[in-house]
Design a protein around this motif. Structure first.
Motif, PDB file in Angstrom:
ATOM      1  N   UNK A   1      32.340  16.330  34.343  1.00 52.92           N
ATOM      2  CA  UNK A   1      32.656  16.491  35.626  1.00 52.92           C
ATOM      3  C   UNK A   1      32.102  17.671  36.190  1.00 52.92           C
ATOM      4  N   UNK A   2      32.389  18.755  35.540  1.00 53.94           N
ATOM      5  CA  UNK A   2      31.905  20.011  36.132  1.00 53.94           C
ATOM      6  C   UNK A   2      30.386  20.082  36.313  1.00 53.94           C
ATOM      7  N   UNK A   3      29.857  19.696  35.207  1.00 48.24           N
ATOM      8  CA  UNK A   3      28.294  19.625  35.508  1.00 48.24           C
ATOM      9  C   UNK A   3      27.780  18.929  36.476  1.00 48.24           C
ATOM     10  N   UNK A   4      28.658  17.739  36.988  1.00 42.20           N
ATOM     11  CA  UNK A   4      28.190  17.121  38.056  1.00 42.20           C
ATOM     12  C   UNK A   4      28.393  17.918  39.402  1.00 42.20           C
ATOM     13  N   UNK A   5      29.514  18.700  39.291  1.00 41.62           N
ATOM     14  CA  UNK A   5      29.814  19.505  40.528  1.00 41.62           C
ATOM     15  C   UNK A   5      28.645  20.631  40.552  1.00 41.62           C
ATOM     16  N   UNK A   6      28.173  21.205  39.505  1.00 48.51           N
ATOM     17  CA  UNK A   6      27.354  22.248  39.606  1.00 48.51           C
ATOM     18  C   UNK A   6      25.889  21.856  39.574  1.00 48.51           C
ATOM     19  N   UNK A   7      25.470  20.659  39.346  1.00 51.40           N
ATOM     20  CA  UNK A   7      24.055  20.235  39.590  1.00 51.40           C
ATOM     21  C   UNK A   7      23.528  20.068  40.979  1.00 51.40           C
ATOM     22  N   UNK A   8      24.225  19.697  41.969  1.00 50.35           N
ATOM     23  CA  UNK A   8      23.626  19.702  43.308  1.00 50.35           C
ATOM     24  C   UNK A   8      23.187  21.090  43.827  1.00 50.35           C
ATOM     25  N   UNK A   9      24.256  22.153  43.510  1.00 50.21           N
ATOM     26  CA  UNK A   9      23.846  23.315  43.931  1.00 50.21           C
ATOM     27  C   UNK A   9      22.422  23.860  43.235  1.00 50.21           C
ATOM     28  N   UNK A  10      22.587  23.685  41.891  1.00 46.54           N
ATOM     29  CA  UNK A  10      21.250  24.176  41.148  1.00 46.54           C
ATOM     30  C   UNK A  10      19.922  23.262  41.777  1.00 46.54           C
TER      31      UNK A  10
ATOM     32  N   UNK B   1      23.063  22.227  53.698  1.00 46.44           N
ATOM     33  CA  UNK B   1      24.116  22.217  52.931  1.00 46.44           C
ATOM     34  C   UNK B   1      24.333  20.824  52.236  1.00 46.44           C
ATOM     35  N   UNK B   2      25.296  20.895  51.116  1.00 49.49           N
ATOM     36  CA  UNK B   2      25.213  19.802  50.265  1.00 49.49           C
ATOM     37  C   UNK B   2      26.147  18.657  50.989  1.00 49.49           C
ATOM     38  N   UNK B   3      25.979  17.534  50.698  1.00 51.31           N
ATOM     39  CA  UNK B   3      26.872  16.496  51.008  1.00 51.31           C
ATOM     40  C   UNK B   3      28.084  16.398  50.168  1.00 51.31           C
ATOM     41  N   UNK B   4      29.278  17.043  50.558  1.00 52.65           N
ATOM     42  CA  UNK B   4      30.374  17.039  49.602  1.00 52.65           C
ATOM     43  C   UNK B   4      30.939  15.882  49.337  1.00 52.65           C
TER      44      UNK B   4
ATOM     45  N   UNK C   1      30.932  12.476  40.955  1.00 54.81           N
ATOM     46  CA  UNK C   1      31.995  13.056  40.083  1.00 54.81           C
ATOM     47  C   UNK C   1      33.039  12.047  39.729  1.00 54.81           C
ATOM     48  N   UNK C   2      33.483  11.381  40.636  1.00 57.97           N
ATOM     49  CA  UNK C   2      34.502  10.194  40.291  1.00 57.97           C
ATOM     50  C   UNK C   2      33.847   9.129  39.730  1.00 57.97           C
ATOM     51  N   UNK C   3      32.553   8.826  39.932  1.00 56.85           N
ATOM     52  CA  UNK C   3      31.838   7.816  39.081  1.00 56.85           C
ATOM     53  C   UNK C   3      31.552   8.231  37.652  1.00 56.85           C
ATOM     54  N   UNK C   4      31.252   9.615  37.412  1.00 56.63           N
ATOM     55  CA  UNK C   4      31.088   9.988  36.154  1.00 56.63           C
ATOM     56  C   UNK C   4      32.309  10.160  35.260  1.00 56.63           C
TER      57      UNK C   4
ATOM     58  N   UNK D   1      40.649  22.059  38.789  1.00 55.12           N
ATOM     59  CA  UNK D   1      39.384  22.514  39.356  1.00 55.12           C
ATOM     60  C   UNK D   1      38.406  21.374  39.312  1.00 55.12           C
ATOM     61  N   UNK D   2      38.049  20.339  38.181  1.00 57.49           N
ATOM     62  CA  UNK D   2      37.105  19.798  38.124  1.00 57.49           C
ATOM     63  C   UNK D   2      37.520  18.327  38.650  1.00 57.49           C
ATOM     64  N   UNK D   3      38.913  18.061  39.188  1.00 59.64           N
ATOM     65  CA  UNK D   3      39.398  16.777  39.462  1.00 59.64           C
ATOM     66  C   UNK D   3      39.899  16.833  40.879  1.00 59.64           C
ATOM     67  N   UNK D   4      39.569  18.145  41.637  1.00 62.32           N
ATOM     68  CA  UNK D   4      40.038  18.154  42.968  1.00 62.32           C
ATOM     69  C   UNK D   4      39.446  17.234  44.060  1.00 62.32           C
ATOM     70  N   UNK D   5      39.849  16.673  45.046  1.00 60.63           N
ATOM     71  CA  UNK D   5      39.586  15.769  45.874  1.00 60.63           C
ATOM     72  C   UNK D   5      39.062  16.489  47.334  1.00 60.63           C
TER      73      UNK D   5
END
Length: 480
Positions: free
Chosen positions: A53-62, A78-81, A88-91, A168-172
């Protein structure tokens, strides 16, 4: 179903994360009957609250940053939050481990759900809502319980409902203001991710820099990038008190107060042994389980107890823990399985290298998925000098490699090799900092594990124009 049951198997693996799954699967390959015990979700920390999940959260910004650096590509804005959090929920499969449990069954392993505690040699009790199971191992027990986030003794912190890496990785939702305590891998990655998603992030670091385990230049480049991304980084700062009220969370430092919506504690982790009953085996609850290179526990008679991954204190990454798991699976299968040839080879010290976790000592690869990425393997310059090696350092600015200029005119990064001059410049460490730097790491890992001298790597011709051409530049800079 309720009450007490008894079950006897050949091998018990305690901890059903990625490391435990690998150990159990590997040990069962010679016909051993293996039970896998898990008290939460099968797949563990990496699958649900850490690596994935952390890498899924990081990848869009990269990806957005890469687009902005590429001439001719429109700024995506801006990112589509909502889309990022949905992915992230899917992964994480919505934090449902059904598919993982199905894999355990398909691999011929027995899944036992509940919290395990040792009650004696080769014996555990596993407690769940379904009742209690007494689980006995004929041959071996492997502990793969991992680690958990540590909360420092800061006044009011525990009562302030802080985030750890799990929250931090599961926040909605995206907190408008986020304070992160700690400048290590988790702190840096989560500061990067949530800043890219729109949080106003303040990173509080006790030391004089970030990513203390890496080469100093790596931390300096990431620090510069964090500040450029709008993250406020406070070095040499320490939280003295934390409290939460209706207006949010308030973090008191020596000279100011930080007001935020959430506070993330990323100041370290400790092995998950506090509530495992290891005291009945003569081990210290809360301490790492010390092991030898066959991953057998030191100080426990009989050669039946093993430990792998974070819980040993030897490794702190999923990939290295899975390496340990493969080693211990082979050791257990060889010692107790029905393959006589394997037993003979394992009994002969050094006969098969796969029966020893030698890579844990000086060839551990690490990646920080910050922007830019940091990737290193083996010894840093300081570690090599401390080990008494005849150190030679070769570094190169990645922006000066042709492949980097193709990627972006704004490419920034640096790479460095640590060589043992006393052994014909054998590569003992390497660090890469830059966009997608992680993809260059495995070549260095092979060089470190293979103890390859730079003169030999001169004949390993890198492709042009790639950033990996830095290997040629290393050799040229070294005078070859």
């Amino acid at each position: 179903m309720s009450g007490t049951q008894e079950q006897v198997v050949d091998v018990v693996v305690v901890g059903g994360g990625a490391v435990g799954e690998n150990a159990a699967d590997r040990a069962s390959r010679t016909g051993l009957d293996v039970a896998l015990v898990e008290g939460a979700l099968v797949g563990g920390e990496c699958s649900y609250w850490a690596c994935m999940p952390s890498k899924v959260l990081l990848r869009p910004g990269a990806a957005r940053d890469a687009a902005r650096r590429t001439p001719g590509v429109a700024d995506p804005g801006d990112l589509d939050v909502a889309a990022v959090l949905a992915r992230r929920d899917e992964i994480t499969h919505g934090w449902d481990d059904s598919s993982q449990a199905e894999w355990v069954s398909s691999a011929g392993l027995t899944l036992v759900r509940g919290h395990a505690r040792f009650t004696g040699p080769r014996e555990l009790t596993v407690t769940s809502d379904e009742g209690t199971t007494t689980l006995r191992a004929r041959h071996a027990i492997v502990v793969a319980t991992g680690s958990t986030a540590s909360l420092p003794p800061i006044e009011g912190l525990a009562d302030a409902r802080p985030w750890t890496s799990r929250e931090a990785t599961a926040a909605q939702h995206v907190p408008a203001r986020l304070v992160v305590l700690g400048g290590g891998v988790v702190g840096v990655e989560m500061a990067t991710a949530w800043a890219s998603l729109g949080s106003e992030v303040t990173l509080v670091v006790r030391g004089s820099g970030i990513l203390a385990g890496a080469e100093p230049f790596a931390g300096e480049l990431v620090l510069e990038a964090l500040r450029a991304a709008g993250v406020r980084v406070l070095l040499g700062a320490e939280a003295r008190a934390v409290h939460r009220d209706a207006e949010g969370v308030h973090v008191t430092l020596d000279d100011e107060r930080l007001d935020a919506d959430e506070v993330l504690v990323a100041t370290g982790r400790h092995p998950r042994t506090r509530d495992l009953g290891v005291e009945v085996l003569g081990l210290d609850p809360g301490a790492p389980i010390e092991v030898d290179d066959s991953l057998a526990a030191v100080g426990v008679d009989g050669g039946w107890l093993f430990a792998v991954g974070d819980v040993t204190g030897r490794t702190g990454t999923t990939h290295q823990g899975k390496y340990d798991a493969r080693v211990v699976g082979d050791v257990v299968a060889a010692r107790f399985g029905d393959d006589e040839d394997a037993r003979t080879a394992e009994a002969s010290a050094g006969a098969w290298s796969r029966y020893r976790a030698t890579a844990d000592h000086a060839a551990v690869p690490q990646v920080v998925f910050s922007h830019p990425e940091v990737a290193w393997v083996g010894r840093t310059e300081a570690e090599a000098r401390e080990a008494g090696l005849d150190v030679r350092v070769v570094s190169y600015e990645l922006a000066d490699v042709a492949g980097a200029s193709v990627i972006s005119p704004d490419y920034r990064g640096r790479a460095q090799l640590v060589l043992d001059a006393g052994r014909d410049d054998v590569v003992v460490g390497a660090t890469f900092v830059g966009p997608d730097a992680a993809e260059m790491l495995h070549a260095a890992t092979i060089a470190v594990v293979g103890e390859v001298p730079l003169s030999r790597l001169w004949h390993a011709v890198p492709s042009y124009p790639t950033v990996s051409e830095v290997w040629l530049r290393f050799a040229e800079t070294a005078g070859l």
